[in-house]
Scaffold this active site. Sequence first.
Site, mmCIF file in Angstrom:
data_model
loop_
_atom_site.group_PDB
_atom_site.id
_atom_site.type_symbol
_atom_site.label_atom_id
_atom_site.label_comp_id
_atom_site.label_asym_id
_atom_site.label_seq_id
_atom_site.Cartn_x
_atom_site.Cartn_y
_atom_site.Cartn_z
ATOM 1 N N ASP A 19 31.978 -87.823 10.849
ATOM 2 C CA ASP A 19 31.462 -88.117 9.291
ATOM 3 C C ASP A 19 30.745 -86.999 8.542
ATOM 4 O O ASP A 19 30.119 -86.431 9.320
ATOM 5 C CB ASP A 19 31.237 -89.590 9.307
ATOM 6 N N ASN A 67 40.984 -95.048 4.509
ATOM 7 C CA ASN A 67 40.957 -93.769 3.988
ATOM 8 C C ASN A 67 41.872 -93.714 2.896
ATOM 9 O O ASN A 67 41.969 -92.792 2.049
ATOM 10 C CB ASN A 67 40.800 -92.732 4.952
#
Length: 241
Positions: A19, A67
């Site tokens: 991330d 996502n």
Amino acid sequence: MPANDPRAKAPDHVAIIMDGNGRWATARGRPRLFGHQAGARRVSEIVEACPELGVRYLTIFAFSTENWKRTQAEVSGLMTLFRRYILKEAQRLLNKRVRVRFIGDRDRLDPKLVRLMDDLEALTEANDHVHLTIALNYGGRDEVTRATRRLAREVAEGRIDPDSVTAETLGRFLDTHTLPDPDLVIRTSGEARISNFLLWQSAYAEYEFVDTLWPDFTADKFAEILARFGKRERRFGAVIG
Ligand code: IPE
Ligand code: IPE
Ligand code: MG
């Protein structure tokens, strides 16, 4: 392996939530995709560090079932990046004796990308130096739901007795059925959440949340985290000592 070798206490299976690519790019005044490209370059460094650190299984979170909520431009940029990554890295992964697997729901992915994923799995099938699993369109709840659907079908068709179903039975229907559970889950970028990653499999994993943004995550930082893991006492619900 010599005594005191750090590999003796290394986690067998490390899973990483990669991330912070977007923030890394934004901090440089660049588009988010620039961060994803930098992030993709880090992957090879970490994969290649695994053997000498004693890590046999590495699972990386590349794209979650959530996502798709991002802009169409970012999603299609990421899909192009995945295609390019596979084409560019296939030979190198083969030479480094990396076995590649993909987990996640392939049904929503472009068939051209799925073909490349299948080909890379087949190409590297005989390798066993490092087992790299790439989670692409992966969500833990989605995986358990898909597994349950398949299990329910087996029950409905009379092939499995419902009273015989155990955790191990369900595990056989998961995308990860050929993998050991992760020993250590690392998340970069300072967020302390798991965002739907390996929910079932991480029941007894150790966690490390580090502030480094993924494009800055070097093999040295990886080695530092693994050294900390070696000092942890895992109890699995029992009383030790
Ligand atoms: C991780 O980086 C990569 C993917 C989720 C595809 P992010 O894109 O989430 O980066 P941040 O969290 O916005 O910085
Ligand atoms: C998790 O990161 C997914 C990947 C790293 C692929 P996100 O950036 O999507 O997670 P949230 O939205 O911060 O929870
Ligand atoms: Mg993020």
